[in-house]
Design a protein around this motif. Structure first.
Motif, PDB file in Angstrom:
ATOM      1  N   SER A  17      62.682  16.028  14.075  1.00  0.00           N
ATOM      2  CA  SER A  17      61.264  15.953  13.728  1.00  0.00           C
ATOM      3  C   SER A  17      61.135  16.213  12.238  1.00  0.00           C
ATOM      4  O   SER A  17      62.007  16.844  11.629  1.00  0.00           O
ATOM      5  CB  SER A  17      60.485  17.015  14.506  1.00  0.00           C
ATOM      6  OG  SER A  17      60.822  18.300  14.024  1.00  0.00           O
ATOM      7  N   PRO A  18      60.050  15.740  11.617  1.00  0.00           N
ATOM      8  CA  PRO A  18      59.866  15.980  10.178  1.00  0.00           C
ATOM      9  C   PRO A  18      59.860  17.475   9.859  1.00  0.00           C
ATOM     10  O   PRO A  18      60.342  17.880   8.797  1.00  0.00           O
ATOM     11  CB  PRO A  18      58.498  15.349   9.886  1.00  0.00           C
ATOM     12  CG  PRO A  18      58.263  14.384  10.986  1.00  0.00           C
ATOM     13  CD  PRO A  18      58.989  14.903  12.187  1.00  0.00           C
ATOM     14  N   GLU A  19      59.388  18.300  10.801  1.00  0.00           N
ATOM     15  CA  GLU A  19      59.316  19.742  10.544  1.00  0.00           C
ATOM     16  C   GLU A  19      60.715  20.355  10.402  1.00  0.00           C
ATOM     17  O   GLU A  19      60.977  21.112   9.467  1.00  0.00           O
ATOM     18  CB  GLU A  19      58.544  20.450  11.659  1.00  0.00           C
ATOM     19  CG  GLU A  19      57.049  20.138  11.689  1.00  0.00           C
ATOM     20  CD  GLU A  19      56.709  18.754  12.270  1.00  0.00           C
ATOM     21  OE1 GLU A  19      57.596  18.119  12.888  1.00  0.00           O
ATOM     22  OE2 GLU A  19      55.567  18.304  12.089  1.00  0.00           O
ATOM     23  N   GLU A  42      62.251  19.180   7.192  1.00  0.00           N
ATOM     24  CA  GLU A  42      61.745  19.896   6.016  1.00  0.00           C
ATOM     25  C   GLU A  42      62.385  21.272   5.899  1.00  0.00           C
ATOM     26  O   GLU A  42      62.681  21.750   4.807  1.00  0.00           O
ATOM     27  CB  GLU A  42      60.215  20.017   6.084  1.00  0.00           C
ATOM     28  CG  GLU A  42      59.539  18.752   5.564  1.00  0.00           C
ATOM     29  CD  GLU A  42      58.105  18.596   6.040  1.00  0.00           C
ATOM     30  OE1 GLU A  42      57.505  19.590   6.502  1.00  0.00           O
ATOM     31  OE2 GLU A  42      57.590  17.468   5.950  1.00  0.00           O
ATOM     32  N   THR A  58      65.851  20.760   4.479  1.00  0.00           N
ATOM     33  CA  THR A  58      65.757  20.336   3.082  1.00  0.00           C
ATOM     34  C   THR A  58      65.456  21.542   2.188  1.00  0.00           C
ATOM     35  O   THR A  58      66.045  21.697   1.111  1.00  0.00           O
ATOM     36  CB  THR A  58      64.647  19.277   2.921  1.00  0.00           C
ATOM     37  OG1 THR A  58      64.875  18.247   3.874  1.00  0.00           O
ATOM     38  CG2 THR A  58      64.658  18.668   1.538  1.00  0.00           C
ATOM     39  N   ARG A  59      64.551  22.406   2.668  1.00  0.00           N
ATOM     40  CA  ARG A  59      64.209  23.591   1.880  1.00  0.00           C
ATOM     41  C   ARG A  59      65.404  24.540   1.780  1.00  0.00           C
ATOM     42  O   ARG A  59      65.745  25.029   0.709  1.00  0.00           O
ATOM     43  CB  ARG A  59      63.014  24.315   2.517  1.00  0.00           C
ATOM     44  CG  ARG A  59      62.402  25.374   1.607  1.00  0.00           C
ATOM     45  CD  ARG A  59      61.191  26.028   2.228  1.00  0.00           C
ATOM     46  NE  ARG A  59      61.554  26.926   3.300  1.00  0.00           N
ATOM     47  CZ  ARG A  59      61.189  26.766   4.577  1.00  0.00           C
ATOM     48  NH1 ARG A  59      60.456  25.736   4.924  1.00  0.00           N
ATOM     49  NH2 ARG A  59      61.564  27.637   5.486  1.00  0.00           N
ATOM     50  N   PHE A  93      58.141   8.691   9.893  1.00  0.00           N
ATOM     51  CA  PHE A  93      57.816  10.009   9.322  1.00  0.00           C
ATOM     52  C   PHE A  93      59.065  10.693   8.776  1.00  0.00           C
ATOM     53  O   PHE A  93      59.045  11.331   7.725  1.00  0.00           O
ATOM     54  CB  PHE A  93      57.185  10.917  10.381  1.00  0.00           C
ATOM     55  CG  PHE A  93      55.717  10.640  10.615  1.00  0.00           C
ATOM     56  CD1 PHE A  93      54.920  10.050   9.646  1.00  0.00           C
ATOM     57  CD2 PHE A  93      55.126  11.004  11.831  1.00  0.00           C
ATOM     58  CE1 PHE A  93      53.573   9.806   9.871  1.00  0.00           C
ATOM     59  CE2 PHE A  93      53.778  10.762  12.059  1.00  0.00           C
ATOM     60  CZ  PHE A  93      52.998  10.163  11.082  1.00  0.00           C
ATOM     61  N   LEU A  94      60.157  10.561   9.519  1.00  0.00           N
ATOM     62  CA  LEU A  94      61.406  11.199   9.089  1.00  0.00           C
ATOM     63  C   LEU A  94      61.899  10.586   7.782  1.00  0.00           C
ATOM     64  O   LEU A  94      62.387  11.293   6.900  1.00  0.00           O
ATOM     65  CB  LEU A  94      62.467  11.090  10.188  1.00  0.00           C
ATOM     66  CG  LEU A  94      62.277  12.071  11.358  1.00  0.00           C
ATOM     67  CD1 LEU A  94      63.052  11.616  12.585  1.00  0.00           C
ATOM     68  CD2 LEU A  94      62.721  13.489  10.956  1.00  0.00           C
ATOM     69  N   ASP A 131      59.956   9.288   5.515  1.00  0.00           N
ATOM     70  CA  ASP A 131      59.048   9.829   4.499  1.00  0.00           C
ATOM     71  C   ASP A 131      59.469  11.236   4.099  1.00  0.00           C
ATOM     72  O   ASP A 131      59.333  11.642   2.944  1.00  0.00           O
ATOM     73  CB  ASP A 131      57.607   9.876   5.030  1.00  0.00           C
ATOM     74  CG  ASP A 131      57.045   8.474   5.244  1.00  0.00           C
ATOM     75  OD1 ASP A 131      57.644   7.513   4.712  1.00  0.00           O
ATOM     76  OD2 ASP A 131      56.036   8.346   5.954  1.00  0.00           O
ATOM     77  N   ALA A 132      59.991  12.005   5.086  1.00  0.00           N
ATOM     78  CA  ALA A 132      60.410  13.377   4.812  1.00  0.00           C
ATOM     79  C   ALA A 132      61.789  13.434   4.170  1.00  0.00           C
ATOM     80  O   ALA A 132      62.286  14.517   3.859  1.00  0.00           O
ATOM     81  CB  ALA A 132      60.387  14.198   6.102  1.00  0.00           C
ATOM     82  N   GLY A 133      62.436  12.286   4.013  1.00  0.00           N
ATOM     83  CA  GLY A 133      63.697  12.273   3.276  1.00  0.00           C
ATOM     84  C   GLY A 133      64.941  11.960   4.091  1.00  0.00           C
ATOM     85  O   GLY A 133      66.051  12.069   3.574  1.00  0.00           O
TER      86      GLY A 133
END
Lengths: 427, 311
Positions: free
Chosen positions: A104-106, A109, A112-113, A143-144, A146-148
């Motif tokens: 999931s994009p969450e 993220e 990535t952080r 979405f994924l 878009d999130a990288g």
């Protein structure tokens, strides 16, 4: 400001397949241009004297497992970053087979952080192709991205339902997303711990024919032909899978293939007395298969060589062979192990660097992997000949499940640079 | 008499001389076991632990009797019901037992290589009582002793091993032992129960029973390991019996004085005809059980001597 000059180097240029003496000018983390070997250093520039050693684009390693979230005791972004830097790997393309899966994009993220905060090399994450890597419903590919997310893969899980897989491939194609799959027929390979043959029979290990790889690749090729998707096979490890791969490429399908350094340098007999550090997925193959795969790398039929870095703690490996976890760490040993192929005269340096740096970067659409102006200054300086005996206790990874413990190797990373900044220097 | 081994993990590590040494000593224990007073003090004061991670009646009983007749303190641990079920790893279990200073550890485990792994972690002598589909060295040794006593020699014989070769540790250990002693080995079974690459072991492979049994001196039947099958290796038990079950008709293709062996427990009417198994002129199945105790006494005796020599 912020100029660095690398002087007195043997520069490996995988793009033009050339090795030549020279220097390199780096400005603000980007390669600005090549210099003659004996060029004077510009005033005020930081000078790196390569002392006649090799200077090459840093390795772009597709398929690194970092165990965040879920099993940080096995490998964190910090420890993996240290290992990568020490191994000349400047970009880790990370796998989504974490706990939970990166689907999931969450969660993407989150990693990535974590990577940005703690890893000292570039981290480019991949995401799962299906939710929970369960092979039932596709993830939010758009979405994924878009999130990288750079590519989509269920890692070593094969999507058995061809309807699910074909829809995911079709949807991915509409977004131009790269799908990475693990060609291994799940039925035939179920429960296996070794490659079938004399050795597995002698040791009484449940085994799978390498044909399981060919079958799954054949299936995937049919699906790519049907959907037009952009596809990469993570590990091709047996001779029988090569003709269909060559045909698919000749037919103009958008297909590339990788293999792991372990399958290029070890064979089934290395398992010896049930050494679980040699338990991999797919299992190590016979010597004939290994040589065929090395040749395919030399010919460029196999595009990518990776470490398939898979950290496992001692507890997961100190078990009877069948029960023990699969996988080996490889970030720090990829370069010296790959030098075995060069020293054996099987693969030349520019070809090797195409497979370890230029091709993976190109396949993923990254600007790195090149040594020409405008490319990021992700670089490795290494001594191709320096001999050493690997002691696994010196590895930076939190997990030290390397099959090369105690092995004699040749090839030491001296310095590693990411965006022009030194992230590793051997003392 | 030299036997330079710390453990008995498999036939693979033994030489022809080792095998002969062991069988010669076992012969003397057969004599002892046939007396009314069957006791020796070869293992007096030593502790023997039997760890069986897989069910066994006859092998465990055989090792227990062997140890007791040699004066060892024998303890049986039913590992299936113990801490292994509570999540303890094999190595932790081994380390725990090791701390109790056993001298001989007899181990059976359902996974290939598990006994080798355990032997690396303990100080005592380890005897492999069967690991997965890898090895079962004392079974091969007792088979060898049975053959040697029945045939008068253990070389230049033609031996057929029949049935589920793929899942059988008995077959692997026997192939290795009979090969080292320079016998001709024929493997007979359906191709689905034949391991890959088996022809490279210096054996002849047959999928037809009557062809395979032609003029052999010894017929070794294997148990059809029903519990190991995850389905679909053979169409049915009755078709298996029809094609691969040993009966008088099929045995007629072997030499007239061929002996019939089975490691037990038998599935009568699946891999062997019940009447044939009981035929005292052909079947040496009961002899195998008797030789089992003697061979295990010899193996433990030799390993214990090495321990005291090293101490």
């Amino acid at each position: 400001m912020a100029q660095t000059v690398f002087l007195n180097a043997q520069i490996i240029d995988p793009e033009t397949k050339n090795v030549a003496p020279g220097g390199l000018l780096v400005e603000r983390g980007v390669i600005a241009g090549r210099l003659p070997a004996d060029a004077p250093a510009p005033n005020g520039a930081h000078v790196v004297d390569c002392a006649g050693k090799y200077l090459a684009p840093g390795i772009v390693d597709i398929g690194v497992q970092v165990c965040e979230p879920g099993e940080r005791h096995k490998e964190s972004y910090r420890s993996a970053g240290l290992a990568a830097a020490a191994g000349g790997v400047t970009t880790m393309v990370t796998r989504p087979d974490t706990l939970p899966a990166i689907d999931s994009p969450e969660t993407l993220e989150f990693v990535t952080r974590r990577a940005k905060e703690t890893a000292q090399v570039n981290v480019v994450p991949m995401a799962a192709l299906t939710k929970g890597r369960e092979g039932r419903e596709m993830t939010e590919i758009g979405f994924l991205m878009d999130a990288g997310a750079i590519a989509f893969t269920d890692c070593d899980r094969v999507i058995t339902d061809t309807k699910v897989f074909s829809r995911a491939l079709t949807y991915a194609r509409s977004l131009g997303a790269l799908v990475i799959a693990h060609p291994q027929d799940p039925g035939l390979s179920k429960g296996s711990a070794a490659t079938s043959g004399k050795f597995a029979s002698l040791r009484g290990l449940p085994a799978v024919s390498p044909m399981a790889e060919r079958m799954a690749l054949d299936r995937d090729i049919a699906l790519i032909e049907m959907t037009g998707a952009k596809y990469h096979a993570d590990q091709i490890t047996c001779a029988r899978a090569l003709p269909p791969l060559a045909r698919a490429k000749a037919n103009g399908l958008d297909i590339t293939a990788g293999t792991s350094i372990h399958h290029l340098t070890l064979n089934a007999l290395d398992v010896a007395d049930y050494r679980t550090f040699f338990k991999l997925r797919p299992p190590l193959r016979d010597e004939e298969d290994r040589l065929a795969i090395v040749q395919a790398v030399a010919d460029g039929l196999i595009d990518v060589v990776c470490s398939m870095h898979s950290p496992q703690d001692e507890e997961s490996k100190r078990l009877p062979f069948e029960e023990a976890a699969s996988g080996a760490v490889g970030l720090e040993t990829l370069l010296p192990a790959a030098m075995r192929l060069v020293h054996a005269g099987l693969v030349d340096l520019p070809t090797l660097w195409r497979a370890m740096s230029f091709n993976p970067a190109k396949r993923l659409g990254l600007a790195s992997g090149r040594i020409s102006p405008g490319a990021p200054a992700d670089l490795v300086v290494f001594d191709a000949n320096a001999p050493f005996v690997l002691d696994r206790s010196t590895l930076s990874s939190k997990s030290r499940n390397t099959p090369f413990d105690g092995a004699r190797m040749q090839g030491k990373v001296l310095q590693t640079y990411v965006n022009g900044a030194c992230v590793y220097a051997r003392d | 008499m030299t036997f330079a081994h710390r453990h008995l993990l498999g036939i693979e590590q033994l030489s022809a001389t080792d095998i002969t040494t062991l069988l010669d000593l076992a012969d003397s224990y057969v004599d002892l076991n046939r007396q009314s007073h069957k006791h020796s003090d070869a293992l007096a004061g030593l502790t023997q632990i039997n760890m069986f991670f897989e069910n066994s009646t006859r092998t465990q009983a055989s090792f227990e009797i062997a140890g007791k007749r040699l004066g060892a303190d024998v303890m049986n641990m039913a590992m299936q019901a113990s801490s292994i079920k509570k999540g303890e790893t094999l190595i932790d279990t081994a380390m725990t037992l090791n701390a109790m200073h056993p001298d001989l550890l007899v181990v059976r485990h359902p996974q290939s290589g598990a006994v080798d792994l355990l032997a690396q972690k303990v100080n005592c002598a380890v005897l492999n009582a069967g690991d997965g589909r890898h090895e079962h060295p004392t079974q091969a040794l007792l088979d060898a002793l049975t053959i040697r006593r029945a045939k008068g020699r253990l070389h230049r014989l033609s031996v057929a091993i029949c049935g589920d070769i793929a899942h059988s540790r008995v077959a692997r250990s026997n192939i290795m032992l009979l090969g080292k002693m320079e016998n001709r080995i024929r493997l007979i079974g359906p191709p689905t129960l034949m391991p890959a690459g088996i022809a490279e072991f210096g054996v002849e492979v047959f999928d037809d029973m009557t062809q395979g049994l032609q003029d052999v001196d010894v017929v070794m039947m294997l148990r059809l390991q029903k519990e190991r099958m995850d389905g679909g290796f053979i169409p049915s038990e009755r078709e298996y019996y029809h094609r691969y079950g040993l009966d008088a008709d099929k045995l007629a293709h072997a030499r007239p004085d061929a002996i019939v062996m089975h490691p037990g427990p038998m599935n009568r009417g699946v891999e062997i005809d019940g009447t044939l198994a009981d035929d005292i002129n052909r079947s040496v199945i009961q002899d195998q059980v008797e030789m089992g105790v003697a061979v295990r006494m010899a193996a433990m005796d030799l390993l214990a001597r090495n321990r005291s020599a090293a101490a």
